[in-house]
Design a protein around this motif. Structure first.
Motif, PDB file in Angstrom:
ATOM      1  N   VAL A  39       7.937  -9.052  53.659  1.00 11.85           N
ATOM      2  CA  VAL A  39       7.124  -9.625  52.585  1.00 11.85           C
ATOM      3  C   VAL A  39       6.229 -10.726  53.132  1.00 11.85           C
ATOM      4  CG1 VAL A  39       8.882  -9.083  50.849  1.00 11.85           C
ATOM      5  CG2 VAL A  39       8.865 -11.334  51.879  1.00 11.85           C
ATOM      6  N   SER A  40       5.196 -11.036  52.373  1.00 10.43           N
ATOM      7  CA  SER A  40       4.365 -12.197  52.674  1.00 10.43           C
ATOM      8  C   SER A  40       4.461 -13.135  51.481  1.00 10.43           C
ATOM      9  CB  SER A  40       2.918 -11.796  52.947  1.00 10.43           C
ATOM     10  OG  SER A  40       2.321 -11.263  51.795  1.00 10.43           O
ATOM     11  N   CYS A  41       4.209 -14.418  51.730  1.00  8.19           N
ATOM     12  CA  CYS A  41       4.341 -15.435  50.691  1.00  8.19           C
ATOM     13  C   CYS A  41       3.164 -16.395  50.757  1.00  8.19           C
ATOM     14  CB  CYS A  41       5.650 -16.204  50.869  1.00  8.19           C
ATOM     15  SG  CYS A  41       5.907 -17.508  49.643  1.00  8.19           S
ATOM     16  N   LEU A  42       2.520 -16.576  49.622  1.00  7.33           N
ATOM     17  CA  LEU A  42       1.445 -17.548  49.475  1.00  7.33           C
ATOM     18  C   LEU A  42       1.960 -18.665  48.581  1.00  7.33           C
ATOM     19  CD1 LEU A  42      -1.634 -18.265  49.793  1.00  7.33           C
ATOM     20  CD2 LEU A  42      -1.924 -17.159  47.566  1.00  7.33           C
ATOM     21  N   VAL A  43       1.856 -19.901  49.059  1.00  8.03           N
ATOM     22  CA  VAL A  43       2.251 -21.066  48.268  1.00  8.03           C
ATOM     23  C   VAL A  43       0.977 -21.813  47.906  1.00  8.03           C
ATOM     24  CG1 VAL A  43       3.635 -23.176  48.197  1.00  8.03           C
ATOM     25  CG2 VAL A  43       4.412 -21.227  49.569  1.00  8.03           C
ATOM     26  N   ARG A  44       0.789 -22.067  46.607  1.00  8.58           N
ATOM     27  CA  ARG A  44      -0.425 -22.781  46.214  1.00  8.58           C
ATOM     28  C   ARG A  44      -0.153 -23.776  45.110  1.00  8.58           C
ATOM     29  NH1 ARG A  44      -4.157 -18.322  43.020  1.00  8.58           N
ATOM     30  NH2 ARG A  44      -2.818 -18.175  41.189  1.00  8.58           N
ATOM     31  N   ASN A  45      -1.091 -24.689  44.937  1.00  9.57           N
ATOM     32  CA  ASN A  45      -1.027 -25.693  43.890  1.00  9.57           C
ATOM     33  C   ASN A  45      -1.290 -24.988  42.555  1.00  9.57           C
ATOM     34  OD1 ASN A  45      -2.168 -27.676  41.949  1.00  9.57           O
ATOM     35  ND2 ASN A  45      -1.842 -29.110  43.633  1.00  9.57           N
ATOM     36  N   LYS A  46      -0.383 -25.150  41.624  1.00  5.47           N
ATOM     37  CA  LYS A  46      -0.470 -24.455  40.332  1.00  5.47           C
ATOM     38  C   LYS A  46      -1.735 -24.836  39.563  1.00  5.47           C
ATOM     39  CE  LYS A  46       1.431 -22.356  36.638  1.00  5.47           C
ATOM     40  NZ  LYS A  46       1.301 -20.946  36.495  1.00  5.47           N
ATOM     41  N   ILE A  47      -2.144 -26.096  39.641  1.00  4.86           N
ATOM     42  CA  ILE A  47      -3.293 -26.578  38.867  1.00  4.86           C
ATOM     43  C   ILE A  47      -4.616 -26.272  39.569  1.00  4.86           C
ATOM     44  CG2 ILE A  47      -4.366 -28.600  37.790  1.00  4.86           C
ATOM     45  CD1 ILE A  47      -1.589 -27.698  36.593  1.00  4.86           C
ATOM     46  N   THR A  48      -4.730 -26.663  40.830  1.00  4.61           N
ATOM     47  CA  THR A  48      -6.010 -26.528  41.546  1.00  4.61           C
ATOM     48  C   THR A  48      -6.195 -25.152  42.169  1.00  4.61           C
ATOM     49  OG1 THR A  48      -5.161 -27.281  43.679  1.00  4.61           O
ATOM     50  CG2 THR A  48      -5.948 -28.988  42.130  1.00  4.61           C
ATOM     51  N   LYS A  49      -5.105 -24.386  42.312  1.00  2.00           N
ATOM     52  CA  LYS A  49      -5.095 -23.071  42.968  1.00  2.00           C
ATOM     53  C   LYS A  49      -5.392 -23.152  44.460  1.00  2.00           C
ATOM     54  CE  LYS A  49      -4.325 -21.111  38.999  1.00  2.00           C
ATOM     55  NZ  LYS A  49      -2.963 -21.037  38.570  1.00  2.00           N
ATOM     56  N   LYS A  50      -5.404 -24.350  45.046  1.00  2.07           N
ATOM     57  CA  LYS A  50      -5.615 -24.490  46.491  1.00  2.07           C
ATOM     58  C   LYS A  50      -4.384 -23.975  47.233  1.00  2.07           C
ATOM     59  CE  LYS A  50      -7.740 -27.915  48.424  1.00  2.07           C
ATOM     60  NZ  LYS A  50      -8.115 -29.263  48.887  1.00  2.07           N
ATOM     61  N   THR A  51      -4.622 -23.225  48.294  1.00  2.21           N
ATOM     62  CA  THR A  51      -3.529 -22.728  49.114  1.00  2.21           C
ATOM     63  C   THR A  51      -2.900 -23.875  49.880  1.00  2.21           C
ATOM     64  OG1 THR A  51      -4.529 -20.548  49.351  1.00  2.21           O
ATOM     65  CG2 THR A  51      -2.934 -21.198  51.040  1.00  2.21           C
ATOM     66  N   ILE A  52      -1.586 -24.008  49.758  1.00  6.59           N
ATOM     67  CA  ILE A  52      -0.833 -25.010  50.511  1.00  6.59           C
ATOM     68  C   ILE A  52      -0.412 -24.404  51.843  1.00  6.59           C
ATOM     69  CG2 ILE A  52       1.283 -26.386  50.550  1.00  6.59           C
ATOM     70  CD1 ILE A  52       0.953 -26.438  47.390  1.00  6.59           C
ATOM     71  N   CYS A  53       0.184 -23.228  51.794  1.00  7.33           N
ATOM     72  CA  CYS A  53       0.535 -22.525  53.026  1.00  7.33           C
ATOM     73  C   CYS A  53       0.714 -21.048  52.769  1.00  7.33           C
ATOM     74  CB  CYS A  53       1.770 -23.132  53.699  1.00  7.33           C
ATOM     75  SG  CYS A  53       3.288 -23.000  52.767  1.00  7.33           S
ATOM     76  N   GLN A  54       0.653 -20.297  53.848  1.00  5.11           N
ATOM     77  CA  GLN A  54       0.815 -18.843  53.816  1.00  5.11           C
ATOM     78  C   GLN A  54       1.834 -18.475  54.886  1.00  5.11           C
ATOM     79  OE1 GLN A  54      -1.112 -16.281  52.104  1.00  5.11           O
ATOM     80  NE2 GLN A  54       0.233 -14.771  53.047  1.00  5.11           N
ATOM     81  N   ALA A  55       2.827 -17.691  54.503  1.00  3.00           N
ATOM     82  CA  ALA A  55       3.823 -17.197  55.461  1.00  3.00           C
ATOM     83  C   ALA A  55       3.767 -15.675  55.465  1.00  3.00           C
ATOM     84  CB  ALA A  55       5.216 -17.680  55.086  1.00  3.00           C
ATOM     85  N   ASP A  56       3.494 -15.126  56.618  1.00  5.10           N
ATOM     86  CA  ASP A  56       3.412 -13.679  56.750  1.00  5.10           C
ATOM     87  C   ASP A  56       4.609 -13.163  57.540  1.00  5.10           C
ATOM     88  OD1 ASP A  56       0.903 -13.322  55.474  1.00  5.10           O
ATOM     89  OD2 ASP A  56      -0.082 -14.104  57.257  1.00  5.10           O
ATOM     90  N   ASP A  57       4.876 -11.875  57.367  1.00  9.29           N
ATOM     91  CA  ASP A  57       5.873 -11.211  58.195  1.00  9.29           C
ATOM     92  C   ASP A  57       7.267 -11.823  58.043  1.00  9.29           C
ATOM     93  OD1 ASP A  57       6.495  -9.170  60.000  1.00  9.29           O
ATOM     94  OD2 ASP A  57       6.255 -10.494  61.730  1.00  9.29           O
ATOM     95  N   ILE A  58       7.716 -11.933  56.789  1.00  6.15           N
ATOM     96  CA  ILE A  58       9.081 -12.396  56.507  1.00  6.15           C
ATOM     97  C   ILE A  58       9.939 -11.138  56.368  1.00  6.15           C
ATOM     98  CG2 ILE A  58      10.560 -13.774  55.010  1.00  6.15           C
ATOM     99  CD1 ILE A  58       7.931 -15.087  53.948  1.00  6.15           C
ATOM    100  N   VAL A  59      10.884 -10.966  57.279  1.00  2.00           N
ATOM    101  CA  VAL A  59      11.677  -9.732  57.332  1.00  2.00           C
ATOM    102  C   VAL A  59      13.110 -10.021  56.909  1.00  2.00           C
ATOM    103  CG1 VAL A  59      12.492  -7.834  58.787  1.00  2.00           C
ATOM    104  CG2 VAL A  59      10.248  -8.872  59.234  1.00  2.00           C
ATOM    105  N   PHE A  60      13.582  -9.218  55.961  1.00  2.00           N
ATOM    106  CA  PHE A  60      14.983  -9.257  55.534  1.00  2.00           C
ATOM    107  C   PHE A  60      15.611  -7.921  55.869  1.00  2.00           C
ATOM    108  CE2 PHE A  60      12.767 -12.218  52.806  1.00  2.00           C
ATOM    109  CZ  PHE A  60      13.589 -13.327  52.841  1.00  2.00           C
ATOM    110  N   VAL A  61      16.880  -7.954  56.239  1.00  2.00           N
ATOM    111  CA  VAL A  61      17.619  -6.738  56.581  1.00  2.00           C
ATOM    112  C   VAL A  61      18.833  -6.640  55.673  1.00  2.00           C
ATOM    113  CG1 VAL A  61      18.951  -5.556  58.378  1.00  2.00           C
ATOM    114  CG2 VAL A  61      16.852  -6.765  58.978  1.00  2.00           C
ATOM    115  N   GLN A  62      19.035  -5.443  55.120  1.00  2.00           N
ATOM    116  CA  GLN A  62      20.248  -5.211  54.344  1.00  2.00           C
ATOM    117  C   GLN A  62      21.405  -5.014  55.307  1.00  2.00           C
ATOM    118  OE1 GLN A  62      20.429  -2.848  50.716  1.00  2.00           O
ATOM    119  NE2 GLN A  62      22.020  -1.617  51.681  1.00  2.00           N
TER     120      GLN A  62
END
Length: 127
Positions: free
Chosen positions: A73-96
């Protein structure tokens, strides 16, 4: 909250990473319908703007790849009000994993199946 801040009075990067791992895990658990996931890998993380005390942050998550035992999965974290991107995390891998052996175990899902499931959920919400 003050306990989430660094010495510059903005969100501590380590706290952001903790939240990203937690939110991404919840998302992956819901996608694969299993509680037996472990974080295998978190790829590049790019910090773009600070989050300050009192800011409300939101997380956007997306499935980018599905393997036999894994989900990425990828994850975008942003400010709820301004919609400015705080950070982006790509390539988050989980294994069952198999809870008895701790070894990787097939989850039986495909990317196409998860995309269809998401479309059906969106249709249900729009009723």
């Amino acid at each position: 909250m003050p306990s989430d801040l660094n010495y510059g009075l903005s969100l501590f990067g380590g706290r952001a990473l903790q939240w990203i791992d937690e939110e991404a895990a919840i998302y992956a658990i819901c996608q694969l319908e299993t509680n037996y996931l472990v974080t295998k890998h978190i790829g590049e993380i790019s910090f773009e703007a600070p989050a300050m005390q009192g800011d409300v942050v939101e997380f956007g998550l997306e499935t980018t790849k599905v393997g036999r035992t894994s989900i990425t999965v990828s994850c975008l974290v942003r400010n709820k009000i301004t919609k400015k991107t705080i950070c982006q995390a790509d390539d988050i891998v989980f294994v069952q994993i198999d809870p008895e052996t701790g070894q990787p175990a097939p989850h039986g899902k495909t990317l196409e199946e998860l995309e269809q499931q998401t479309k059906n959920e969106i249709k249900t919400l729009n009723l």
